[in-house]
Write a protein that holds these residues in place. Structure first.
Motif, PDB file in Angstrom:
ATOM      1  N   VAL A 158       0.860  -1.188   0.000  1.00 28.09           N
ATOM      2  CA  VAL A 158       0.000   0.000   0.000  1.00 28.09           C
ATOM      3  C   VAL A 158       0.893   1.234   0.000  1.00 28.09           C
ATOM      4  N   GLY A 159       0.606   2.161  -0.933  1.00 24.99           N
ATOM      5  CA  GLY A 159       1.377   3.401  -1.033  1.00 24.99           C
ATOM      6  C   GLY A 159       0.549   4.612  -0.682  1.00 24.99           C
ATOM      7  N   ARG A 160       0.683   5.647  -1.486  1.00 18.37           N
ATOM      8  CA  ARG A 160       0.027   6.927  -1.176  1.00 18.37           C
ATOM      9  C   ARG A 160      -1.463   6.898  -1.508  1.00 18.37           C
ATOM     10  N   GLY A 165      -4.619   2.906   3.714  1.00 14.47           N
ATOM     11  CA  GLY A 165      -3.689   3.788   4.414  1.00 14.47           C
ATOM     12  C   GLY A 165      -4.408   4.729   5.359  1.00 14.47           C
ATOM     13  N   ASP A 166      -5.562   5.246   4.942  1.00 18.78           N
ATOM     14  CA  ASP A 166      -6.324   6.150   5.794  1.00 18.78           C
ATOM     15  C   ASP A 166      -6.939   5.411   6.974  1.00 18.78           C
ATOM     16  N   VAL A 167      -7.420   4.179   6.732  1.00 19.11           N
ATOM     17  CA  VAL A 167      -7.939   3.363   7.830  1.00 19.11           C
ATOM     18  C   VAL A 167      -6.875   3.217   8.923  1.00 19.11           C
ATOM     19  N   LEU A 168      -5.667   2.844   8.534  1.00 19.20           N
ATOM     20  CA  LEU A 168      -4.611   2.631   9.509  1.00 19.20           C
ATOM     21  C   LEU A 168      -4.173   3.937  10.170  1.00 19.20           C
ATOM     22  N   LEU A 169      -4.130   5.019   9.396  1.00 20.93           N
ATOM     23  CA  LEU A 169      -3.755   6.312   9.958  1.00 20.93           C
ATOM     24  C   LEU A 169      -4.715   6.718  11.078  1.00 20.93           C
ATOM     25  N   ARG A 170      -6.004   6.430  10.888  1.00 24.66           N
ATOM     26  CA  ARG A 170      -7.005   6.755  11.911  1.00 24.66           C
ATOM     27  C   ARG A 170      -6.856   5.879  13.148  1.00 24.66           C
ATOM     28  N   LEU A 171      -6.125   4.780  13.006  1.00 27.28           N
ATOM     29  CA  LEU A 171      -5.847   3.903  14.145  1.00 27.28           C
ATOM     30  C   LEU A 171      -4.474   4.182  14.753  1.00 27.28           C
ATOM     31  N   GLY A 172      -3.807   5.219  14.262  1.00 27.06           N
ATOM     32  CA  GLY A 172      -2.516   5.608  14.811  1.00 27.06           C
ATOM     33  C   GLY A 172      -1.320   4.944  14.166  1.00 27.06           C
ATOM     34  N   VAL A 173      -1.530   4.289  13.014  1.00 24.34           N
ATOM     35  CA  VAL A 173      -0.436   3.584  12.335  1.00 24.34           C
ATOM     36  C   VAL A 173      -0.123   4.306  11.020  1.00 24.34           C
ATOM     37  N   THR A 174       1.098   4.791  10.913  1.00 25.99           N
ATOM     38  CA  THR A 174       1.536   5.512   9.722  1.00 25.99           C
ATOM     39  C   THR A 174       2.095   4.536   8.693  1.00 25.99           C
ATOM     40  N   ASN A 175       1.699   4.712   7.444  1.00 20.52           N
ATOM     41  CA  ASN A 175       2.179   3.864   6.360  1.00 20.52           C
ATOM     42  C   ASN A 175       3.577   4.308   5.946  1.00 20.52           C
ATOM     43  N   ALA A 176       4.532   3.395   5.982  1.00 19.42           N
ATOM     44  CA  ALA A 176       5.916   3.721   5.630  1.00 19.42           C
ATOM     45  C   ALA A 176       6.052   4.178   4.176  1.00 19.42           C
ATOM     46  N   TYR A 177       5.077   3.811   3.335  1.00 20.24           N
ATOM     47  CA  TYR A 177       5.134   4.186   1.918  1.00 20.24           C
ATOM     48  C   TYR A 177       4.084   5.244   1.562  1.00 20.24           C
ATOM     49  N   ARG A 183       0.729   4.545  -5.916  1.00 17.75           N
ATOM     50  CA  ARG A 183      -0.294   4.133  -4.958  1.00 17.75           C
ATOM     51  C   ARG A 183      -0.031   2.710  -4.477  1.00 17.75           C
ATOM     52  N   TYR A 184       0.558   1.897  -5.338  1.00 23.19           N
ATOM     53  CA  TYR A 184       0.893   0.523  -4.960  1.00 23.19           C
ATOM     54  C   TYR A 184       2.312   0.216  -5.430  1.00 23.19           C
ATOM     55  N   PRO A 185       3.308   0.643  -4.659  1.00 26.73           N
ATOM     56  CA  PRO A 185       4.708   0.424  -5.043  1.00 26.73           C
ATOM     57  C   PRO A 185       5.068  -1.065  -5.050  1.00 26.73           C
ATOM     58  N   ARG A 186       6.174  -1.366  -5.751  1.00 25.20           N
ATOM     59  CA  ARG A 186       6.676  -2.742  -5.826  1.00 25.20           C
ATOM     60  C   ARG A 186       8.123  -2.800  -5.350  1.00 25.20           C
ATOM     61  N   PRO A 187       8.347  -2.616  -4.065  1.00 20.52           N
ATOM     62  CA  PRO A 187       9.714  -2.675  -3.547  1.00 20.52           C
ATOM     63  C   PRO A 187      10.215  -4.114  -3.479  1.00 20.52           C
TER      64      PRO A 187
END
Length: 252
Positions: A158-160, A165-177, A183-187
């Motif tokens: 999950v990227g930008r 990402g917003d679901v997790l942000l509202r739970l206090g978890v920041t997405n490293a990407y 929007r969906y990187p391939r690292p």
């Protein structure tokens, strides 16, 4: 009667006039089935909720059987710009089938607004919408950073600007990407393990991460297996998703 208008501003008939609906979007299949029983006459193979749903299946979201869709004589087909192909929507319209297009929501409020727009067009405003608005109104202060793989072979995360990402942000978890250009990187796996993220959040869809296929790839991070539907579906499951994800994240 007022016009029913989709996320792109396309008028598709009168509010409450639709009687035969085919959904090609799993989360919205659940929303319609729960909120307007009896309207659905077809859905994809991936429309798993509600578990009691008993309608003809028309194949996958990316490659539905368009002939099967037409044979169901729908007066509305529900699609999404991310989950479905534009070519299929175009072909259905060319065959005279009305197609409701939803955008891929980037936030919880955007997802709820899209679902509300559709359900109001179908003549209903269910209580779960207001309940979900209330459940997700608050944002927990940031306490962790995570990577969120959604596929393996190759790795996709999950990227930008994503709903998950917003679901997790509202739970206090920041997405490293969250600031990645994609929007969906391939690292690479090496790059994923090199991130300073505390957590590896591993959903069971679209790739089904399991206790034996997931945590083993990220030995230096705390891996958390979650129900993917709670991360990405903007339907009735949002009323219980916050509590379920919080329990998974905190171990309580």
């Amino acid at each position: 009667m007022s016009d029913a208008v989709d996320d792109h501003g396309t008028a598709l008939g009168s509010v409450g006039s639709f009687r035969r609906v085919v959904s090609l979007v799993p989360s919205l299949t659940e929303a319609v089935a729960v909120s307007a029983p009896g309207l659905l006459v077809g859905a994809t193979d991936y429309c798993t909720h509600p578990p009691t749903l008993d309608v003809p299946r028309v194949g996958g979201s990316k490659y539905p059987d368009l002939a099967a869709v037409r044979d169901l004589a729908p007066d509305l087909v529900i699609t999404n710009t991310e989950e479905n192909r534009l070519d299929d929507a175009t072909a259905l319209r060319a065959a005279g089938v009305p197609v409701w297009v939803t955008d891929a929501p980037t936030t919880v409020p955007a997802g709820l607004a899209s679902a509300r727009r559709l359900l109001e067009a179908l003549g209903t405003t269910p209580d779960w919408l207001a309940e979900a608005d209330e459940v997700w109104a608050a944002t927990t202060p940031a306490w962790a950073t995570a990577i969120i793989p959604v596929w393996r072979k190759p790795w996709v995360v999950v990227g930008r600007d994503t709903f998950a990402g917003d679901v997790l942000l509202r739970l206090g978890v920041t997405n490293a990407y969250a600031t990645d250009p994609e929007r969906y990187p391939r690292p690479t796996l090496e790059a994923l393990n090199a991130t300073p993220a505390d957590l590896a959040i591993l959903p069971d869809e679209p790739y089904e991460f399991t206790p034996t296929d997931g945590p083993n790839w990220f030995p230096a991070k705390r891996s958390i297996l979650v129900t993917g539907r709670y991360l990405t579906w903007y339907g009735p499951s949002l009323t219980t998703a916050r509590a379920a994800l919080t329990a998974a994240l905190t171990g309580n």
